[in-house]
Design a protein around this motif. Structure first.
Motif, mmCIF file in Angstrom:
data_model
loop_
_atom_site.group_PDB
_atom_site.id
_atom_site.type_symbol
_atom_site.label_atom_id
_atom_site.label_comp_id
_atom_site.label_asym_id
_atom_site.label_seq_id
_atom_site.Cartn_x
_atom_site.Cartn_y
_atom_site.Cartn_z
ATOM 1 N N ALA A 218 48.291 -33.548 40.009
ATOM 2 C CA ALA A 218 47.821 -34.911 40.298
ATOM 3 C C ALA A 218 48.826 -35.656 41.173
ATOM 4 O O ALA A 218 48.440 -36.376 42.104
ATOM 5 C CB ALA A 218 47.592 -35.662 38.984
ATOM 6 N N LEU B 19 44.356 -28.830 38.685
ATOM 7 C CA LEU B 19 43.975 -29.995 37.896
ATOM 8 C C LEU B 19 43.314 -29.600 36.582
ATOM 9 O O LEU B 19 43.316 -30.373 35.618
ATOM 10 C CB LEU B 19 43.012 -30.884 38.693
ATOM 11 N N LEU C 219 38.963 -34.338 41.547
ATOM 12 C CA LEU C 219 39.579 -35.340 40.684
ATOM 13 C C LEU C 219 38.571 -35.950 39.718
ATOM 14 O O LEU C 219 38.887 -36.180 38.550
ATOM 15 C CB LEU C 219 40.221 -36.430 41.541
ATOM 16 N N ARG D 266 49.049 -29.788 35.298
ATOM 17 C CA ARG D 266 48.046 -30.798 35.675
ATOM 18 C C ARG D 266 48.717 -32.060 36.223
ATOM 19 O O ARG D 266 48.256 -32.652 37.204
ATOM 20 C CB ARG D 266 47.166 -31.157 34.475
ATOM 21 N N ALA E 106 38.045 -33.431 37.002
ATOM 22 C CA ALA E 106 39.182 -33.354 36.090
ATOM 23 C C ALA E 106 39.280 -34.599 35.212
ATOM 24 O O ALA E 106 39.593 -34.508 34.016
ATOM 25 C CB ALA E 106 40.470 -33.169 36.891
ATOM 26 N N MET F 222 46.008 -39.077 37.427
ATOM 27 C CA MET F 222 44.812 -38.608 38.137
ATOM 28 C C MET F 222 44.027 -39.782 38.731
ATOM 29 O O MET F 222 43.512 -39.685 39.854
ATOM 30 C CB MET F 222 43.915 -37.816 37.186
ATOM 31 N N SER G 163 43.735 -29.079 43.655
ATOM 32 C CA SER G 163 42.424 -29.186 43.006
ATOM 33 C C SER G 163 42.250 -28.127 41.932
ATOM 34 O O SER G 163 41.722 -28.394 40.847
ATOM 35 C CB SER G 163 41.317 -29.048 44.058
#
Length: 536
Positions: free
Chosen positions: A142, A130, A157, A138, A160, A173, A127
């Protein structure tokens, strides 16, 4: 004044951000301190609060906690990250990241975690990362959350996804969010949408998610997950077949490199050269010698070692090939059995000579940086080393075709092959053409040795593993036909790779040999038979 209003709003926003940053900086020590006290349940709560803070400094702290490298110093209760350094621990302040000297475990209390907390930490770190400015971080975060399938990561999520600009990362994602939805108590319509998105991903991780949902759900969600898992299996089966085709092309390129020189000496000259494998071996040892010189004299040139070795391997193997033709082969034309026995004995001599010079053990040949690593094309795993060998084999093949069709030497070679008496009557020096042709085939075998040094052990027996396969390729494709050699090498490579999972490598090769024997019974001249005088 009108223009002052936007300025006032901007100053207000900056002030809010500054206050929030100061508050976060003030809260971080308290959040980290909560990690070190209380029960495992309290630490789980503290991990969640630390992840919710969004502070980038929290990620290395949580990583250290999961690795068992987070400590509290007994003397002043400072939270430290300790990494092994001999008999001591190299210490770093957890919050500031500043070095804190070294110490022993007797001076520290380790912050302990269990397997459940490690899973919670993994999701929390995912988390946090992200929102990293690094696109690779990133993407990896994910992917990790997709595999984790934790409903608690939905909020992170969503946050992000709202700010992500890269469409590929946004897609990953979205897939991670779909996996998290399937692990939550969401309504069936939401889960059905999530199943469709996971199904489109189509890899083994997606199959694992769908199988887990199918086994733990019922009704239309179970039916959709089961159908999605079956569709992913079919997709994976297609990709697996494509992967086998790539492996076959890769093997075929190796066979082509090993056989293309033989296609000249055996195919166009009719000489059964059992020492052809040793020409390959000499090319590989030339590469080894070049790398040894570079390692000791010019290490900065190591990435260019193969480029330097290629012309040298061609000259070494080609020169020895010319000596073999002038010293032995030219006295045995028209006597195939004698030629076979003589070149077989010569192969043993060359192997023993290499053993005497370099020793009987395998020699290490390194790979340049540009031939190291792997990349994915869809679900295909492609190594750079194999890819460059495929490209190199095609370049060698195309160059040889141009040489045979566009140069005087190629014209003389084709003339001598088709009608030796007539070529001699036209003033072509056939003995010289024979020597150059044999040298060309041997030199190409040396180039094959450079490539094979990257995927096989460099030893005196290197060439023996390819001589039978090379003859099979030449005979199957059509004796004397270079395009037949290309098609034969590719076809045999693909067939071998499709047979290996079912029959094993050894039995698969035996089956291929039996197939070629049966095939030659029906088509003695191979797939692409020569026409005209050359057949005679």
């Amino acid at each position: 004044m009108p223009f002052l209003r936007p300025l006032a709003r901007l100053l207000s926003a900056l002030a809010s951000l500054l206050i929030a940053g100061m508050a976060l900086a003030a809260d971080l020590p308290a959040l980290v301190a909560n990690l070190t006290t209380g029960s495992f349940g309290d630490r789980e709560t503290a991990i969640g609060a630390l992840a919710a803070s969004g502070d980038a400094r929290a990620a290395p702290i949580l990583d250290a906690l999961a690795a068992g490298q987070l400590y509290v110093r007994k003397s002043d209760n400072t939270v430290l990250i300790g990494k092994p350094d001999g008999n001591q621990l190299a210490l770093t302040e957890a919050i500031s990241g500043k070095p804190a000297g070294s110490g022993s475990e007797a001076e520290l209390d380790r912050v302990r975690v269990n397997n459940r907390l490690r899973g919670v930490i993994e999701a929390a770190v995912g988390s946090l990362t992200l929102m990293s400015p690094d696109a690779r971080v990133r993407r990896e975060a994910a992917d990790a959350l997709f595999k984790r399938r934790d409903a608690s990561s939905l909020a992170a999520l969503d946050q992000a996804l709202a700010v992500e600009k890269d469409p590929r990362i946004k897609r990953i994602m979205s897939e991670a969010r779909a996996a998290s939805v399937l692990a939550s108590d969401a309504a069936p319509p939401q889960k059905l949408e999530a199943i469709a998105l996971v199904r489109e991903r189509g890899d083994r991780d997606a199959l694992g998610v769908l199988q887990a949902i199918a086994s733990s759900s019922d009704g239309e969600v179970k039916a959709a997950a089961t159908a999605g898992a079956e569709a992913v299996r079919q997709t994976l089966g297609a990709w697996e077949a494509a992967q086998n085709v790539w492996y076959g092309i890769s093997l075929g390129s190796v066979l082509l490199l090993a056989a293309i020189g033989l296609a000249i000496t055996f195919g166009t000259m009719g000489v059964i050269n059992m020492a052809h494998g040793e020409m390959v071996m000499l090319g590989a040892y030339t590469t080894f010698v070049v790398q040894e010189v570079i390692r000791t004299s010019a290490p900065h040139l190591f990435d260019a070692s193969l480029v330097i070795a290629l012309p040298l391997a061609f000259v070494v193997s080609g020169g020895i090939g010319i000596l073999i033709e002038r010293g032995i082969i030219r006295f045995l034309y028209g006597r195939p059995l004698d030629t076979l026995l003589a070149t077989w004995g010569l192969s043993l001599v060359l192997q023993q000579a290499v053993r005497s010079i370099f020793g009987p053990s395998n020699r290490e040949v390194g790979s340049p940086s540009w031939m190291s690593g792997t990349f994915q094309l869809g679900q295909l795993n492609i190594t750079y080393g194999r890819l460059w060998i495929v490209v190199f084999s095609l370049i060698v093949f195309a160059t040889l075709i141009l040489l045979l069709r566009r140069t005087p030497l190629g014209l003389y070679m084709r003339a001598v092959t088709q009608n030796r008496p007539m070529a001699a009557a036209m003033g072509i020096r056939t003995p010289r053409v024979d020597a150059l042709t044999f040298g060309l085939g041997s030199g190409i075998a040396g180039l094959a040795g450079v490539a094979l040094s990257q995927i096989d052990n460099v030893s005196p027996n290197l060439g023996q593993g390819y001589i039978i396969d090379s003859f099979m390729v030449v005979v199957f494709g059509g004796v004397g036909n270079l395009f037949g050699t290309l098609v034969g090498a590719t076809a045999l490579g693909i067939v071998n790779k499709f047979l290996e999972p079912y029959a094993g490598a050894v039995l698969g090769k035996i089956l291929v040999l039996v197939f070629i024997i049966l095939f030659i019974q029906r088509r003695p001249r191979g797939l692409f038979a020569l026409k005209g005088r050359s057949v005679e």
